[in-house]
Design a protein around this motif. Structure first.
Motif, short mmCIF file in Angstrom:
data_model
loop_
_atom_site.label_atom_id
_atom_site.label_comp_id
_atom_site.label_asym_id
_atom_site.label_seq_id
_atom_site.Cartn_x
_atom_site.Cartn_y
_atom_site.Cartn_z
N CYS A 1 0.82 -1.22 0.00
CA CYS A 1 0.00 0.00 0.00
C CYS A 1 0.85 1.27 0.00
O CYS A 1 0.34 2.34 -0.33
N SER B 1 -6.16 -4.08 -6.09
CA SER B 1 -5.71 -2.82 -5.50
C SER B 1 -6.34 -1.62 -6.21
O SER B 1 -6.75 -0.65 -5.56
N GLU C 1 -5.63 -4.48 3.59
CA GLU C 1 -5.31 -3.58 2.47
C GLU C 1 -6.36 -2.47 2.36
O GLU C 1 -6.03 -1.30 2.14
N TYR D 1 -5.58 0.03 5.11
CA TYR D 1 -4.39 0.83 4.83
C TYR D 1 -4.65 1.86 3.74
O TYR D 1 -4.04 2.93 3.73
N ARG D 2 -5.53 1.55 2.82
CA ARG D 2 -5.85 2.50 1.75
C ARG D 2 -6.90 3.50 2.16
O ARG D 2 -7.31 4.34 1.36
#
Length: 367
Positions: free
Chosen positions: A143, A228, A247, A250-251
């Protein structure tokens, strides 16, 4: 190296090997994939395509390699545990004579492990002072790497909802119709201008799910891979428990984690010794569903970010839930004010963990 399910392969092994490749091509990488109740069946194929990998020993051959085969190892090397049961890493250490570094495990097996690579700063003090190194989260490395979205996968319209069904196709007959019902309710009753994407892992092909295609309404656009990018484009992610939950966190994206247990409970993978009982007759249909329900009542969190930080990062819908219950949670989360934020303690770990580990491994092998 030992890795386990698809989460370790894609979110730990891959970023580490990609970073290692930029620093050296003079290493020989052997990857061991022990038996795992969370496996998708595609771990070996994905691993063979990763950089620097010379040899892959899958779950069918790992016992023969560890206990029956005579193997000549290079004079210097390292056993790197990245997932699975530490038993296999212990055995590799004894057979090779190499030191053992263990990533992301609790502080156990202190006599066998030569170095603990600590994943989260909040856990650092739990490890022996002479055997700990604060590495950070390899998943977060993914990330931290910026990427440009070259293709827009969502149809025009907002909000943009992303549905992630996970990497185990055995659960798709249960989760995909449920997702279809959730999407239809969202579209019909609350967000008629919304766009919807159903994101499948890159290693699956559309033809492999042909029997399920009739259960996916045209409202849900299927996309293969690009996870992603899809997360980056989305406004809210609806997902089952798994590494991808981290993920999404984190994004900085909003999400709701769902675990419907009213169908297919015999397919739900269990950790530890419970997972070994799947070979027993009548276990799956009679005993396991009751156990799954009891475990669901006892477990505080099923989403990985919630478990790691012991607080609600994502709302969870679990048990004998309905599509309408999920829709209500989604609406509440989407309309909640403020931004998603992880606990500040983890924001101090800003170094790219994959690059840091690659540097440390290179330095060790050059001694």
């Amino acid at each position: 190296m030992t890795v386990n399910g698809p989460g370790e392969v894609c979110y730990s092994l891959r970023p580490f090997l990609e970073a290692l490749q930029t620093m050296t091509r003079e290493v020989r990488v052997w990857v061991f994939i022990p038996p795992c109740q969370f496996a998708s069946g595609w771990e070996e194929k994905i691993t063979r395509d990763l950089p620097l990998v010379e040899k892959v020993v899958d779950s069918r051959h790992i016992f023969r390699f560890l206990f029956l085969e005579r193997v000549t190892f290079p004079t210097s090397g390292l056993v790197l545990f990245m997932g699975g049961d530490l038993f296999y890493a212990y055995r590799l250490k004894r057979k090779s004579g190499y030191p053992l570094w263990a990533y992301g495990v609790p502080p156990r097996g202190v006599k066998e492990v030569d170095l603990f690579l600590v994943r989260f700063e909040k856990d650092f003090e739990r490890y022996p002072p002479d055997k700990r190194f604060l590495l950070g989260d390899l998943l977060q490395s993914l990330c931290l790497t910026s990427f440009t979205i070259t293709q827009e996968f969502f149809e025009p319209g907002k909000p943009r909802f992303l549905f992630l069904p996970g990497s185990r196709p055995a659960l798709y007959p249960y989760i995909l119709p449920f997702y279809a019902e959730v999407a239809s309710l969202l579209h019909r009753e609350f967000y008629p201008q919304a766009s919807f994407v159903l994101g499948f892992p890159e290693f699956l092909k559309p033809g492999s799910l042909s029997a399920l295609s009739a259960q996916i309404p045209p409202l849900l656009k299927s996309v293969w891979g690009h996870t992603s990018s899809l997360i980056g484009e989305s406004d809210l992610v609806i997902m089952i428990p798994g590494s991808v939950n981290l993920e999404v966190a984190y994004r900085g994206k909003r999400g709701v984690v769902v675990l419907p247990l009213w169908k297919g409970m015999e397919k739900v993978p269990l950790q530890g010794l419970w997972g070994l009982l799947d070979v027993l007759p009548f276990w799956g249909k009679i005993i396991k569903p009751r156990l799954v329900e009891k475990l669901n009542q006892k477990i505080k969190w099923v989403s990985l970010p919630n478990r790691v930080f012991d607080t609600q990062i994502f709302p969870e819908c679990r048990g004998r839930i309905t599509a309408r219950e999920v829709v209500i949670k989604v609406k509440e989360e989407l309309e909640r004010k403020g931004i998603l934020g992880l606990p500040p303690i983890e924001k101090r770990v800003t170094r790219n963990a994959a690059e840091l580990l690659a540097e440390k491994v290179c330095a060790f092998l050059k001694k």
